[in-house]
Motif scaffolding. Sequence first.
Motif, PDB file in Angstrom:
ATOM      1  N   GLU A   1      -1.253 -22.275  24.405  1.00 50.67           N
ATOM      2  CA  GLU A   1      -1.806 -21.122  23.711  1.00 50.67           C
ATOM      3  C   GLU A   1      -1.821 -19.931  24.663  1.00 50.67           C
ATOM      4  OE1 GLU A   1      -5.036 -22.168  20.659  1.00 50.67           O
ATOM      5  OE2 GLU A   1      -5.289 -23.660  22.257  1.00 50.67           O
ATOM      6  N   GLY A   2      -1.681 -18.749  24.100  1.00 46.59           N
ATOM      7  CA  GLY A   2      -1.688 -17.548  24.901  1.00 46.59           C
ATOM      8  C   GLY A   2      -2.081 -16.341  24.071  1.00 46.59           C
ATOM      9  N   THR A   3      -1.872 -15.181  24.665  1.00 40.47           N
ATOM     10  CA  THR A   3      -2.208 -13.913  24.020  1.00 40.47           C
ATOM     11  C   THR A   3      -1.050 -12.947  24.195  1.00 40.47           C
ATOM     12  OG1 THR A   3      -4.535 -14.254  24.588  1.00 40.47           O
ATOM     13  CG2 THR A   3      -3.888 -12.025  23.965  1.00 40.47           C
ATOM     14  N   ALA A   4      -0.703 -12.254  23.112  1.00 42.15           N
ATOM     15  CA  ALA A   4       0.330 -11.219  23.170  1.00 42.15           C
ATOM     16  C   ALA A   4      -0.324  -9.863  22.908  1.00 42.15           C
ATOM     17  CB  ALA A   4       1.410 -11.482  22.126  1.00 42.15           C
ATOM     18  N   TYR A   5       0.244  -8.836  23.534  1.00 42.29           N
ATOM     19  CA  TYR A   5      -0.276  -7.478  23.372  1.00 42.29           C
ATOM     20  C   TYR A   5       0.855  -6.492  23.639  1.00 42.29           C
ATOM     21  CZ  TYR A   5      -0.556  -8.151  28.423  1.00 42.29           C
ATOM     22  OH  TYR A   5      -0.251  -8.443  29.731  1.00 42.29           O
TER      23      TYR A   5
ATOM     24  N   VAL B   1       3.325 -11.313  26.785  1.00 42.18           N
ATOM     25  CA  VAL B   1       2.665 -12.549  26.381  1.00 42.18           C
ATOM     26  C   VAL B   1       2.101 -13.184  27.640  1.00 42.18           C
ATOM     27  CG1 VAL B   1       2.916 -14.771  25.223  1.00 42.18           C
ATOM     28  CG2 VAL B   1       4.310 -12.851  24.498  1.00 42.18           C
ATOM     29  N   LYS B   2       0.816 -13.548  27.565  1.00 43.69           N
ATOM     30  CA  LYS B   2       0.152 -14.158  28.720  1.00 43.69           C
ATOM     31  C   LYS B   2      -0.269 -15.581  28.369  1.00 43.69           C
ATOM     32  CE  LYS B   2      -3.806 -12.387  29.938  1.00 43.69           C
ATOM     33  NZ  LYS B   2      -4.913 -11.658  30.558  1.00 43.69           N
TER      34      LYS B   2
ATOM     35  N   GLN C   1      -9.185  -9.618  16.349  1.00 42.94           N
ATOM     36  CA  GLN C   1      -9.904  -8.405  15.957  1.00 42.94           C
ATOM     37  C   GLN C   1      -9.628  -7.234  16.895  1.00 42.94           C
ATOM     38  OE1 GLN C   1     -14.057  -9.321  15.446  1.00 42.94           O
ATOM     39  NE2 GLN C   1     -13.734 -10.052  13.356  1.00 42.94           N
ATOM     40  N   ASP C   2      -9.329  -7.516  18.163  1.00 42.15           N
ATOM     41  CA  ASP C   2      -9.086  -6.432  19.124  1.00 42.15           C
ATOM     42  C   ASP C   2      -7.648  -5.919  19.099  1.00 42.15           C
ATOM     43  OD1 ASP C   2      -7.694  -8.479  20.363  1.00 42.15           O
ATOM     44  OD2 ASP C   2      -8.864  -8.415  22.220  1.00 42.15           O
ATOM     45  N   GLY C   3      -6.832  -6.429  18.160  1.00 43.61           N
ATOM     46  CA  GLY C   3      -5.451  -5.971  18.046  1.00 43.61           C
ATOM     47  C   GLY C   3      -4.459  -6.799  18.837  1.00 43.61           C
ATOM     48  N   THR C   4      -4.943  -7.699  19.691  1.00 53.19           N
ATOM     49  CA  THR C   4      -4.041  -8.611  20.382  1.00 53.19           C
ATOM     50  C   THR C   4      -3.667  -9.732  19.429  1.00 53.19           C
ATOM     51  OG1 THR C   4      -5.839  -9.963  21.284  1.00 53.19           O
ATOM     52  CG2 THR C   4      -5.078  -8.087  22.636  1.00 53.19           C
ATOM     53  N   VAL C   5      -2.745 -10.569  19.856  1.00 51.65           N
ATOM     54  CA  VAL C   5      -2.251 -11.652  19.011  1.00 51.65           C
ATOM     55  C   VAL C   5      -2.483 -12.987  19.715  1.00 51.65           C
ATOM     56  CG1 VAL C   5      -0.181 -12.655  17.952  1.00 51.65           C
ATOM     57  CG2 VAL C   5      -0.501 -10.162  17.964  1.00 51.65           C
ATOM     58  N   HIS C   6      -3.099 -13.923  19.005  1.00 55.11           N
ATOM     59  CA  HIS C   6      -3.228 -15.288  19.511  1.00 55.11           C
ATOM     60  C   HIS C   6      -1.892 -15.983  19.270  1.00 55.11           C
ATOM     61  CE1 HIS C   6      -4.077 -19.631  19.071  1.00 55.11           C
ATOM     62  NE2 HIS C   6      -4.745 -19.404  20.194  1.00 55.11           N
ATOM     63  N   VAL C   7      -1.367 -16.631  20.313  1.00 52.71           N
ATOM     64  CA  VAL C   7      -0.076 -17.305  20.250  1.00 52.71           C
ATOM     65  C   VAL C   7      -0.296 -18.804  20.421  1.00 52.71           C
ATOM     66  CG1 VAL C   7       2.182 -17.549  21.374  1.00 52.71           C
ATOM     67  CG2 VAL C   7       1.074 -15.303  21.276  1.00 52.71           C
TER      68      VAL C   7
END
Length: 185
Positions: free
Chosen positions: A67-71, A84-85, A47-53
């Motif tokens: 699992e991580g987060t991309a922005y 990607v974190k 929802q915040d515009g980031t991407v679940h990876v």
Amino acid sequence: MATKEMEVVKNLDIERYMGRWYEIASFPSFFQPKNGENTRATYTLNQDGTVHVLNETWSNGKRVYIEGTAYKADPKSDEAKLKVKFYVPPFLPIIPVIGDYWVLYIDDGYQYALVGEPRKKYLWILCRQTHMDEKIYNQLVEKAKEVGYDVSKLHKTPQADPPLESEDGPKDTKGIWWIKSIFGK
């Protein structure tokens, strides 16, 4: 042969980019099991515009994943330069590891992509299907070569047909694959 400047996709439609991508080929890396197969990434827009990876692979018959987060690296830019974190080790997420994820090419139908990063240390050829037409594969390899990637390091990823589901096979819940990868196993 002179290489041309590395360009990235502009105005990537992030919503169309979401979903599952199968790894057709990549540069081997320390953070993936050496004998990984059926490797894939699933991207989900937050929802915040980031991407679940969710990156998954099967090694020795077990599903391993992280699992991580991309922005966006620069929210004001129209370039498809993402960060990607991930937290490592995955079984004890305490250390953030951040890497570059640059979409270097994507077809008009968002069915295959070439992904790299500025140091040319990592490269992925991704597809919505488990297999890619050899002509398209060769075109993507050529695009990578043109911007200076040593494509001799590309390793094709074995993929099952039909693709495995996340529930197929036992899971490596202890992160043993990650520890082994540090030692080059």
